[in-house]
Design a protein around this motif. Structure first.
Motif, PDB file in Angstrom:
ATOM      1  N   LYS A  10       5.290   1.805   1.063  1.00 13.00           N
ATOM      2  CA  LYS A  10       4.881   2.924   0.205  1.00 13.00           C
ATOM      3  C   LYS A  10       4.658   2.461  -1.230  1.00 13.00           C
ATOM      4  O   LYS A  10       3.660   2.809  -1.866  1.00 13.00           O
ATOM      5  N   GLU A  14       0.975   2.499  -3.105  1.00 12.28           N
ATOM      6  CA  GLU A  14       0.765   3.226  -4.354  1.00 12.28           C
ATOM      7  C   GLU A  14       0.285   2.296  -5.464  1.00 12.28           C
ATOM      8  O   GLU A  14      -0.614   2.643  -6.226  1.00 12.28           O
ATOM      9  N   SER A  15       0.859   1.116  -5.522  1.00 13.10           N
ATOM     10  CA  SER A  15       0.488   0.149  -6.548  1.00 13.10           C
ATOM     11  C   SER A  15      -0.959  -0.312  -6.407  1.00 13.10           C
ATOM     12  O   SER A  15      -1.722  -0.342  -7.377  1.00 13.10           O
ATOM     13  N   GLN A  18      -3.447   2.529  -7.064  1.00 13.87           N
ATOM     14  CA  GLN A  18      -3.545   2.794  -8.501  1.00 13.87           C
ATOM     15  C   GLN A  18      -4.389   1.732  -9.207  1.00 13.87           C
ATOM     16  O   GLN A  18      -5.150   2.027 -10.118  1.00 13.87           O
TER      17      GLN A  18
END
Length: 87
Positions: A10, A14-15, A18
């Motif tokens: 997760k 997300e990293s 982004q």
């Protein structure tokens, strides 16, 4: 504190989302999984049909879905840890 596999996945998802969005081009994929700016090795492996994340061909563009890149990266990391433990 230890992270579970799902927690790590997760955080990585997300990293990368982004930073690059949902689809990565070859250059961004190479940076994420190989820590290099050159796509040469990734492109050669892709053409040989080995050792790269699953991708989508869109005309001349090769796109790597972020989920495939993260899963590939985690799989490589797991294999590396297994090899190091057996040495």
């Amino acid at each position: 504190m230890y992270l579970t596999g799902k927690e790590l996945e997760k955080i990585l998802l997300e990293s990368v989302i982004q930073k690059h969005g949902l689809m990565l081009n070859s250059k961004d994929c190479a940076k994420e999984i190989r820590a290099v700016k050159s796509t040469r090795g990734l492109d050669e492996d892709r053409k040989k049909g080995k050792n790269c994340p699953e991708y989508i061909e869109q005309g001349k563009a090769i796109l790597y879905p972020v989920q495939n890149v993260v899963n590939y990266h985690l799989e490589l990391s797991t294999q590396t840890v297994k090899v190091l433990k057996h040495q």
